[in-house]
Design a protein around this motif. Structure first.
Motif, PDB file in Angstrom:
ATOM      1  N   ILE A   1       3.224  -2.170  -6.149  1.00  0.00           N
ATOM      2  CA  ILE A   1       2.397  -1.202  -5.422  1.00  0.00           C
ATOM      3  C   ILE A   1       0.935  -1.470  -5.751  1.00  0.00           C
ATOM      4  O   ILE A   1       0.566  -1.584  -6.925  1.00  0.00           O
ATOM      5  CB  ILE A   1       2.742   0.248  -5.832  1.00  0.00           C
ATOM      6  CG1 ILE A   1       4.190   0.600  -5.487  1.00  0.00           C
ATOM      7  CG2 ILE A   1       1.758   1.238  -5.202  1.00  0.00           C
ATOM      8  CD1 ILE A   1       4.480   0.713  -4.017  1.00  0.00           C
ATOM      9  N   VAL A   2       0.099  -1.596  -4.727  1.00  0.00           N
ATOM     10  CA  VAL A   2      -1.353  -1.671  -4.907  1.00  0.00           C
ATOM     11  C   VAL A   2      -1.963  -0.630  -3.984  1.00  0.00           C
ATOM     12  O   VAL A   2      -1.940  -0.782  -2.758  1.00  0.00           O
ATOM     13  CB  VAL A   2      -1.912  -3.070  -4.578  1.00  0.00           C
ATOM     14  CG1 VAL A   2      -3.429  -3.062  -4.680  1.00  0.00           C
ATOM     15  CG2 VAL A   2      -1.335  -4.110  -5.526  1.00  0.00           C
ATOM     16  N   SER A   3      -2.473   0.432  -4.573  1.00  0.00           N
ATOM     17  CA  SER A   3      -2.944   1.575  -3.787  1.00  0.00           C
ATOM     18  C   SER A   3      -4.231   2.138  -4.369  1.00  0.00           C
ATOM     19  O   SER A   3      -4.495   2.014  -5.571  1.00  0.00           O
ATOM     20  CB  SER A   3      -1.851   2.659  -3.795  1.00  0.00           C
ATOM     21  OG  SER A   3      -2.322   3.882  -3.280  1.00  0.00           O
ATOM     22  N   SER A   4      -5.016   2.784  -3.520  1.00  0.00           N
ATOM     23  CA  SER A   4      -6.229   3.472  -3.970  1.00  0.00           C
ATOM     24  C   SER A   4      -5.921   4.874  -4.496  1.00  0.00           C
ATOM     25  O   SER A   4      -6.819   5.603  -4.890  1.00  0.00           O
ATOM     26  CB  SER A   4      -7.236   3.577  -2.809  1.00  0.00           C
ATOM     27  OG  SER A   4      -7.611   2.290  -2.372  1.00  0.00           O
TER      28      SER A   4
ATOM     29  N   ILE B   1       3.088 -11.378   0.087  1.00  0.00           N
ATOM     30  CA  ILE B   1       2.704 -10.642   1.290  1.00  0.00           C
ATOM     31  C   ILE B   1       2.172  -9.283   0.842  1.00  0.00           C
ATOM     32  O   ILE B   1       2.779  -8.626  -0.013  1.00  0.00           O
ATOM     33  CB  ILE B   1       3.904 -10.415   2.236  1.00  0.00           C
ATOM     34  CG1 ILE B   1       4.434 -11.743   2.781  1.00  0.00           C
ATOM     35  CG2 ILE B   1       3.513  -9.500   3.407  1.00  0.00           C
ATOM     36  CD1 ILE B   1       5.729 -11.592   3.575  1.00  0.00           C
ATOM     37  N   TYR B   2       1.040  -8.888   1.406  1.00  0.00           N
ATOM     38  CA  TYR B   2       0.557  -7.514   1.183  1.00  0.00           C
ATOM     39  C   TYR B   2       0.797  -6.730   2.457  1.00  0.00           C
ATOM     40  O   TYR B   2       0.440  -7.169   3.556  1.00  0.00           O
ATOM     41  CB  TYR B   2      -0.928  -7.489   0.821  1.00  0.00           C
ATOM     42  CG  TYR B   2      -1.408  -6.087   0.492  1.00  0.00           C
ATOM     43  CD1 TYR B   2      -0.919  -5.420  -0.624  1.00  0.00           C
ATOM     44  CD2 TYR B   2      -2.319  -5.418   1.310  1.00  0.00           C
ATOM     45  CE1 TYR B   2      -1.332  -4.125  -0.924  1.00  0.00           C
ATOM     46  CE2 TYR B   2      -2.741  -4.130   1.005  1.00  0.00           C
ATOM     47  CZ  TYR B   2      -2.248  -3.486  -0.111  1.00  0.00           C
ATOM     48  OH  TYR B   2      -2.646  -2.209  -0.404  1.00  0.00           O
ATOM     49  N   ILE B   3       1.400  -5.562   2.326  1.00  0.00           N
ATOM     50  CA  ILE B   3       1.703  -4.717   3.484  1.00  0.00           C
ATOM     51  C   ILE B   3       0.832  -3.473   3.440  1.00  0.00           C
ATOM     52  O   ILE B   3       0.881  -2.692   2.480  1.00  0.00           O
ATOM     53  CB  ILE B   3       3.193  -4.331   3.515  1.00  0.00           C
ATOM     54  CG1 ILE B   3       4.056  -5.595   3.555  1.00  0.00           C
ATOM     55  CG2 ILE B   3       3.489  -3.444   4.730  1.00  0.00           C
ATOM     56  CD1 ILE B   3       5.554  -5.331   3.584  1.00  0.00           C
ATOM     57  N   GLY B   4       0.016  -3.301   4.490  1.00  0.00           N
ATOM     58  CA  GLY B   4      -0.882  -2.154   4.563  1.00  0.00           C
ATOM     59  C   GLY B   4      -1.106  -1.723   5.994  1.00  0.00           C
ATOM     60  O   GLY B   4      -0.525  -2.288   6.925  1.00  0.00           O
TER      61      GLY B   4
ATOM     62  N   MET C   1      -3.682 -13.923   0.441  1.00  0.00           N
ATOM     63  CA  MET C   1      -2.298 -13.494   0.633  1.00  0.00           C
ATOM     64  C   MET C   1      -2.014 -13.365   2.121  1.00  0.00           C
ATOM     65  O   MET C   1      -2.929 -13.250   2.935  1.00  0.00           O
ATOM     66  CB  MET C   1      -2.059 -12.130  -0.028  1.00  0.00           C
ATOM     67  CG  MET C   1      -2.183 -12.119  -1.522  1.00  0.00           C
ATOM     68  SD  MET C   1      -1.905 -10.451  -2.198  1.00  0.00           S
ATOM     69  CE  MET C   1      -2.279 -10.743  -3.935  1.00  0.00           C
ATOM     70  N   LYS C   2      -0.750 -13.361   2.481  1.00  0.00           N
ATOM     71  CA  LYS C   2      -0.368 -13.076   3.856  1.00  0.00           C
ATOM     72  C   LYS C   2      -0.404 -11.566   4.059  1.00  0.00           C
ATOM     73  O   LYS C   2      -0.045 -10.793   3.165  1.00  0.00           O
ATOM     74  CB  LYS C   2       1.021 -13.639   4.158  1.00  0.00           C
ATOM     75  CG  LYS C   2       1.053 -15.158   4.243  1.00  0.00           C
ATOM     76  CD  LYS C   2       2.427 -15.662   4.607  1.00  0.00           C
ATOM     77  CE  LYS C   2       2.394 -17.162   4.918  1.00  0.00           C
ATOM     78  NZ  LYS C   2       1.914 -17.957   3.789  1.00  0.00           N
ATOM     79  N   PHE C   3      -0.826 -11.157   5.258  1.00  0.00           N
ATOM     80  CA  PHE C   3      -0.958  -9.729   5.542  1.00  0.00           C
ATOM     81  C   PHE C   3       0.061  -9.281   6.587  1.00  0.00           C
ATOM     82  O   PHE C   3       0.189  -9.899   7.646  1.00  0.00           O
ATOM     83  CB  PHE C   3      -2.366  -9.416   6.035  1.00  0.00           C
ATOM     84  CG  PHE C   3      -2.576  -7.961   6.384  1.00  0.00           C
ATOM     85  CD1 PHE C   3      -2.367  -6.973   5.438  1.00  0.00           C
ATOM     86  CD2 PHE C   3      -2.966  -7.585   7.667  1.00  0.00           C
ATOM     87  CE1 PHE C   3      -2.550  -5.628   5.746  1.00  0.00           C
ATOM     88  CE2 PHE C   3      -3.157  -6.252   7.984  1.00  0.00           C
ATOM     89  CZ  PHE C   3      -2.948  -5.269   7.025  1.00  0.00           C
TER      90      PHE C   3
ATOM     91  N   ASP D   1       0.872  -1.163   0.000  1.00  0.00           N
ATOM     92  CA  ASP D   1       0.000   0.000   0.000  1.00  0.00           C
ATOM     93  C   ASP D   1       0.917   1.223   0.000  1.00  0.00           C
ATOM     94  O   ASP D   1       2.128   1.102   0.250  1.00  0.00           O
ATOM     95  CB  ASP D   1      -0.879  -0.039   1.262  1.00  0.00           C
ATOM     96  CG  ASP D   1      -1.810   1.148   1.361  1.00  0.00           C
ATOM     97  OD1 ASP D   1      -2.318   1.604   0.322  1.00  0.00           O
ATOM     98  OD2 ASP D   1      -2.020   1.621   2.491  1.00  0.00           O
ATOM     99  N   LEU D   2       0.388   2.408  -0.260  1.00  0.00           N
ATOM    100  CA  LEU D   2       1.236   3.606  -0.227  1.00  0.00           C
ATOM    101  C   LEU D   2       0.949   4.490   0.987  1.00  0.00           C
ATOM    102  O   LEU D   2       1.755   4.595   1.901  1.00  0.00           O
ATOM    103  CB  LEU D   2       1.072   4.416  -1.524  1.00  0.00           C
ATOM    104  CG  LEU D   2       1.837   3.892  -2.746  1.00  0.00           C
ATOM    105  CD1 LEU D   2       1.589   4.766  -3.950  1.00  0.00           C
ATOM    106  CD2 LEU D   2       3.331   3.808  -2.452  1.00  0.00           C
TER     107      LEU D   2
END
Length: 209
Positions: free
Chosen positions: A104-107, A160-163, A177-179, A11-12
């Motif tokens: 990057i996966v961001s809104s 892994i998704y980091i948010g 996914m792992k968070f 995430d950003l």
């Protein structure tokens, strides 16, 4: 190995970039101008997990496009711009050297991404980019994360998704996914469950990959 980590999606806002003040204070101004309401900084924070236009919809704005353009203008005029959280220059470089795929996966919109992230000089490490315009559905729907996995050519269980928000957690679990929770940017962490609780960006490098 089936669950071997081969990629990380980030995430950003609130994760890689500190954009809280530059978004919330202009939003306060916009709410007062157009809705005639005074909403506290703290109460507006709960909308941080949503794309900008969804935030305006939830707050009751009628002309979303016009109001959004004005909000973006106020954000870009704000004296404090996006700030890269300390340590990410090292984190991105070392992950890249380990041949971990980075995305990057961001809104965030593409225009705002260019304003906020490109100046960090970290784009050279990014192997996929999913922004607000790239999917019909947004977090907590898993569609953006699944698109990220597809672009990285990886299975979701190897990512892994980091948010920093509950919406990130939900999307991550639905995507299989792992968070990892970026606690440095999280507004609240009490009800969020995660596979990895990160106190500092450098903790990402301690995850077995």
């Amino acid at each position: 190995m089936k669950n071997e980590i081969k990629g990380i999606l980030f995430d950003l806002d609130g994760t890689v970039l500190n954009t809280q003040k530059m978004n919330i204070i202009p939003l306060q101004k916009l709410v007062l101008e157009e809705l005639g309401k005074s909403i506290s900084y703290e109460n507006l924070l709960e909308y941080s997990a949503y794309p900008g236009k969804k935030t305006l919809e939830l707050l009751g704005f009628k002309n979303i496009e016009t109001s959004y353009d004005k909000w973006v203008k106020y954000v870009n005029e704000f004296e404090e711009g996006a700030i890269l959280y300390k340590g990410f220059d090292t984190v991105f470089r070392k992950l890249y050297e380990k041949q971990i795929k980075i995305g990057i996966v961001s809104s965030k919109t593409r225009k705002q991404y260019e304003i906020d992230f490109i100046p960090t000089n970290l784009e050279k490490y990014i192997q996929c980019l999913v922004l607000a315009e790239d999917t019909i559905n947004h977090k907590p729907n898993p569609e953006p994360l699944l698109l990220g996995a597809k672009l990285l050519n990886l299975n979701p269980e190897n990512i892994i998704y980091i948010g920093d928000t509950f919406a990130d957690e939900i999307a991550c679990k639905k995507a299989n996914m792992k968070f990892a929770l970026a606690s440095w940017g999280a507004i609240q962490t009490i009800n969020i469950t995660c596979d990895f609780f990160l106190k500092l960006p450098e903790d990402i490098l301690k995850i077995e990959m």
